[in-house]
Design an enzyme around this catalytic site. Structure first.
Site, short mmCIF file in Angstrom:
data_model
loop_
_atom_site.label_atom_id
_atom_site.label_comp_id
_atom_site.label_asym_id
_atom_site.label_seq_id
_atom_site.Cartn_x
_atom_site.Cartn_y
_atom_site.Cartn_z
N SER A 40 0.80 -1.22 0.00
CA SER A 40 0.00 0.00 0.00
C SER A 40 0.84 1.28 0.00
O SER A 40 0.57 2.19 0.75
CB SER A 40 -0.88 -0.04 1.25
N CYS A 44 2.28 6.87 -6.83
CA CYS A 44 2.09 8.14 -7.54
C CYS A 44 2.89 9.28 -6.90
O CYS A 44 3.15 10.30 -7.54
CB CYS A 44 0.61 8.50 -7.59
N ILE A 279 -10.32 -17.49 -10.22
CA ILE A 279 -9.20 -16.53 -10.21
C ILE A 279 -9.67 -15.20 -10.79
O ILE A 279 -10.22 -15.15 -11.90
CB ILE A 279 -7.98 -17.06 -11.00
N TYR A 280 -9.45 -14.14 -10.05
CA TYR A 280 -9.85 -12.79 -10.47
C TYR A 280 -8.57 -11.99 -10.70
O TYR A 280 -7.51 -12.31 -10.17
CB TYR A 280 -10.68 -12.13 -9.37
N ALA A 281 -8.68 -10.94 -11.48
CA ALA A 281 -7.50 -10.08 -11.67
C ALA A 281 -7.94 -8.62 -11.77
O ALA A 281 -9.01 -8.32 -12.32
CB ALA A 281 -6.74 -10.50 -12.92
N LYS A 434 -19.85 31.91 -17.75
CA LYS A 434 -19.84 30.79 -18.70
C LYS A 434 -18.50 30.11 -18.50
O LYS A 434 -17.46 30.61 -18.96
CB LYS A 434 -19.94 31.30 -20.14
C1 LIG Z 1 6.12 6.55 -10.31
C2 LIG Z 1 4.69 6.27 -10.56
C3 LIG Z 1 3.79 7.33 -10.55
C4 LIG Z 1 2.44 7.07 -10.80
N1 LIG Z 1 1.58 8.13 -10.78
C5 LIG Z 1 0.26 7.91 -11.02
C6 LIG Z 1 -0.66 8.96 -10.96
O1 LIG Z 1 -0.30 10.11 -10.67
N2 LIG Z 1 -1.95 8.69 -11.23
C7 LIG Z 1 -2.39 7.43 -11.53
O2 LIG Z 1 -3.58 7.23 -11.77
N3 LIG Z 1 -1.53 6.39 -11.58
C8 LIG Z 1 -0.23 6.60 -11.33
N4 LIG Z 1 0.65 5.55 -11.35
C9 LIG Z 1 0.13 4.21 -11.70
C10 LIG Z 1 -0.46 3.51 -10.50
O3 LIG Z 1 0.45 3.53 -9.45
C11 LIG Z 1 -0.83 2.09 -10.88
O4 LIG Z 1 -1.79 2.14 -11.91
C12 LIG Z 1 -1.40 1.29 -9.73
O5 LIG Z 1 -0.53 1.27 -8.64
C13 LIG Z 1 -1.69 -0.14 -10.18
O6 LIG Z 1 -2.10 -0.92 -9.12
P1 LIG Z 1 -1.84 -2.48 -9.11
O7 LIG Z 1 -2.42 -2.99 -7.83
O8 LIG Z 1 -2.31 -3.06 -10.37
O9 LIG Z 1 -0.28 -2.66 -9.13
P2 LIG Z 1 0.84 -2.07 -8.16
O10 LIG Z 1 0.33 -0.92 -7.39
O11 LIG Z 1 2.06 -1.88 -8.99
O12 LIG Z 1 1.10 -3.25 -7.14
C14 LIG Z 1 1.55 -4.49 -7.57
C15 LIG Z 1 2.35 -5.14 -6.45
O13 LIG Z 1 2.38 -6.53 -6.69
C16 LIG Z 1 3.63 -7.03 -6.30
N5 LIG Z 1 3.83 -8.30 -7.00
C17 LIG Z 1 3.98 -8.49 -8.34
N6 LIG Z 1 4.09 -9.81 -8.62
C18 LIG Z 1 4.04 -10.45 -7.44
C19 LIG Z 1 4.10 -11.81 -7.08
N7 LIG Z 1 4.23 -12.75 -7.99
N8 LIG Z 1 4.02 -12.13 -5.78
C20 LIG Z 1 3.87 -11.17 -4.83
N9 LIG Z 1 3.80 -9.86 -5.12
C21 LIG Z 1 3.87 -9.51 -6.41
C22 LIG Z 1 4.60 -5.95 -6.73
O14 LIG Z 1 5.78 -6.04 -5.96
C23 LIG Z 1 3.80 -4.68 -6.43
O15 LIG Z 1 4.14 -4.15 -5.17
C24 LIG Z 1 2.00 5.76 -11.08
C25 LIG Z 1 2.90 4.69 -11.08
C26 LIG Z 1 4.23 4.95 -10.80
C27 LIG Z 1 5.19 3.80 -10.79
#
Ligand SMILES: Cc1cc2nc3c(=O)[nH]c(=O)nc-3n(C[C@H](O)[C@H](O)[C@H](O)COP(=O)(O)OP(=O)(O)OC[C@H]3O[C@@H](n4cnc5c(N)ncnc54)[C@H](O)[C@@H]3O)c2cc1C
Length: 549
Positions: A40, A44, A279-281, A434
């Protein structure tokens, strides 16, 4: 019987799903596996930690494993990578960083592993210390490098929003920064002419912005990197950041036989279920339906990932929640400007062959007579029935609320008439009676009704001044600054007295600073018998950076 839900990835999608599921189901056994040290965290916010705008590292850690355990009774296992899924057995294999490997069974599995920064196979890429920005460990490494090595120069490869944010924050640390971008523009969700406004600004801030030139090779040189460009040019950097884009982390899903879409993301249905019903994603790893085009899309954004996390928890808890699609609403601070977009852009619609109209407005961010108003440029994309398909905005103030207004209309499949009717909060320090969003709706209606015919900068820049009659209807002072070569100068207030001097057998293009006086000139000319008239959409303010910038 209580269910056992495993979650892979403990950040945006994963942590949201876990917390929501606990709120809905006190009995479920919930385990989060996170490969890294943190859950968590504020992805961003990472770039702003480099410059010290976010000074407190702890602020990046939005929630910690203990907090998730104490409040939500969630079993959070950090340094624990899920290395395999056994769909038949409904179990996963987990490898801890200590080397310990074990299996854990599930009733439902949620994948939220995110997307990994791209490292394309460019010559020499593995010989240099190119850093990426994905998590807290990455940003710690970059910050430590800057603190200890005091780099004088940096190269950021990639001009997307992460690249721009990194460049801005490196620049704020006094590092002489170059951005290398292969396409002709930064920030791909914007169309070229909107990005062009940013190009000038980035350049004026002292960044060396290289466009339309990719990296050919990297090589170690002295204590840094020598980057050779496709053009043959060279950039020497003490620090190199790769921000080329991200790729869904589908390895686990692929090996488990889950269906992967053409774009390389996991395919899910509206209930965020993969091809295996248990399985969900969610999050950056999935392909979403683009809300406007209906096409599959990869839109790695925090808002959608969090919303999907909530929906998947609802579904697992037995509620009929559905994910309807992503419209790609995004925003970034680019030095003193803000750039935002929502819905489809023109590039995308052209590629898909979807008919559309576009317009540009350049309003004041708030009433011009109240001090401090700045220019707010909006590009609106809509169809001939008035449905709003997309919008982009660039300006110093008020960009966020305008894009959010339009995003709401797009979400509800609204029209330009909805934009006109939006009753928005107004007092002079905040807007105009406006609002710029209302204005965009009015201009769109004028176009649809045929009250004005527009010419766009691309077409005008290709026409020869001798074949048409271009009239600059701006004031003397504006004309003196710069003008379209070959144009006549007739300020709009003088136009009625000069009508007899204008050709009736040639097309006439009128232009002013932002398109408003051009519209008045258009109405004068067409009501005096000139039939082939067009107004330059967005006026000089759109034309100049796009053509000469
Ligand atoms: C520098 C940066 C700035 C950003 N700024 C913005 C912004 O301003 N606005 C915006 O909308 N979005 C922004 N984003 C994008 C946003 O952070 C992502 O879209 C969002 O975090 C995606 O969420 P997620 O849960 O899919 O993946 P993530 O938040 O990336 O989390 C995935 C986690 O899964 C873990 N993981 C992966 N594979 C495995 C595994 N096999 N086993 C255990 N753990 C695993 C990884 O270590 C990671 O911590 C930014 C991203 C970055 C990197």
């Amino acid at each position: 019987m209580s269910k056992k839900v495993l979650i892979v990835g403990g950040v945006a999608g994963g942590a949201s799903a876990a917390a929501r599921l606990r709120r809905l189901d006190e009995e479920a056994e919930i385990i989060i596996f996170e490969r890294g040290e943190h859950i968590s965290y504020a992805n961003c916010g990472l770039p702003y930690y480099v410059s010290g705008v976010i000074n407190d590292r702890e602020a990046l850690l939005v929630s910690k494993p203990e907090a998730m355990r104490n409040r939500f009774r969630i079993d959070v296992r950090i340094f624990s990578e899920v290395t395999r899924i056994f769909p038949e057995e409904k179990a996963v294999e987990v490898q801890e960083s200590t080397g310990k490997v074990y299996r854990e069974s599930y009733d439902q599995l949620i994948l939220s592993p995110g997307a990994a920064p791209l490292r394309p196979p460019i010559a020499g890429i593995n010989d240099i210390d190119a850093l990426v920005v994905r998590n807290v460990t990455d940003i710690d490494q970059i910050k430590r490098f800057i603190d200890e090595q005091q780099p004088k120069t940096a190269a950021v490869v990639g001009g997307g929003f992460i690249g721009l944010e990194m460049a801005e924050n490196l620049h704020a640390r006094g590092v002489d920064t170059t951005i290398i971008e292969m396409s002709d523009q930064v920030m791909a969700p914007l169309d070229f002419e909107m990005a062009a406004i940013l190009h000038e600004h980035i350049f004026n801030k002292g960044i060396n912005l290289i466009l339309e030139d990719g990296v050919k090779s990297f090589a170690k040189k002295d204590n840094g990197t020598l980057i050779t460009l496709q053009s043959g040019g060279e950039v020497q950097a003490d620090l190199t950041i790769l921000a080329i884009g991200v790729k869904p982390e589908i390895k686990l899903a692929k090996e488990a036989g889950l269906t992967i879409g053409e774009l390389g993301g996991i395919k899910v249905n509206e209930r965020l279920q993969t091809s295996d019903p248990n399985i969900y994603a969610v999050g950056d790893v999935i392909e979403v339906k683009h809300l406007v085009t209906g096409q599959a899309a990869l839109l790695p954004l925090a808002g959608p990932a969090n919303k999907q996390g909530r929906i998947v928890a609802d579904v697992i808890a037995g509620r009929d929640s559905r994910y309807k699609g992503t419209q790609g609403t995004a925003i970034a601070k680019v030095f003193d400007l803000v750039a935002a977009s929502t819905g489809a852009n023109e590039k995308m619609l052209k590629k898909l062959g979807i008919p559309h109209e576009v317009l540009f407005t350049h309003s004041n961010s708030h009433a011009g007579y109240y001090p401090g108003a700045t220019r707010l440029s909006i590009k609106l994309v809509f169809d001939k029935n008035g449905r709003v398909l997309g919008a982009q905005a660039v300006g110093a103030q008020g960009v966020d609320k305008r894009i959010d207004d339009i995003a709401g209309v797009i979400r509800n499949k609204g029209t330009i008439y909805d934009l006109q009717e939006l009753e928005l909060a107004y007092a002079p320090p905040f807007s105009s009676a406006k609002d710029p969003v209302n204005m965009a709706g009015y201009v769109a209606e004028n176009i649809i009704n045929g009250d004005v015919r527009m010419i766009h900068w691309q077409e005008l820049s290709k026409l020869k001044a001798k074949d048409i009659c271009i009239i600059d209807v701006r004031d003397e002072e504006e004309r003196r600054a710069k003008f379209i070569p070959g144009s006549l100068h007739i300020p709009v207030n003088d136009l009625r007295s000069k009508l007899s001097e204008l050709p009736k057998d040639k097309e006439i293009v009128v232009y002013c600073e932002i398109g408003l006086r051009g519209y008045v000139a258009y109405r004068i000319l067409t009501q005096h018998g000139f039939t082939q008239v067009r107004n330059l959409c967005g006026g000089w303010v759109t034309y100049y950076p796009a053509v000469f910038g």
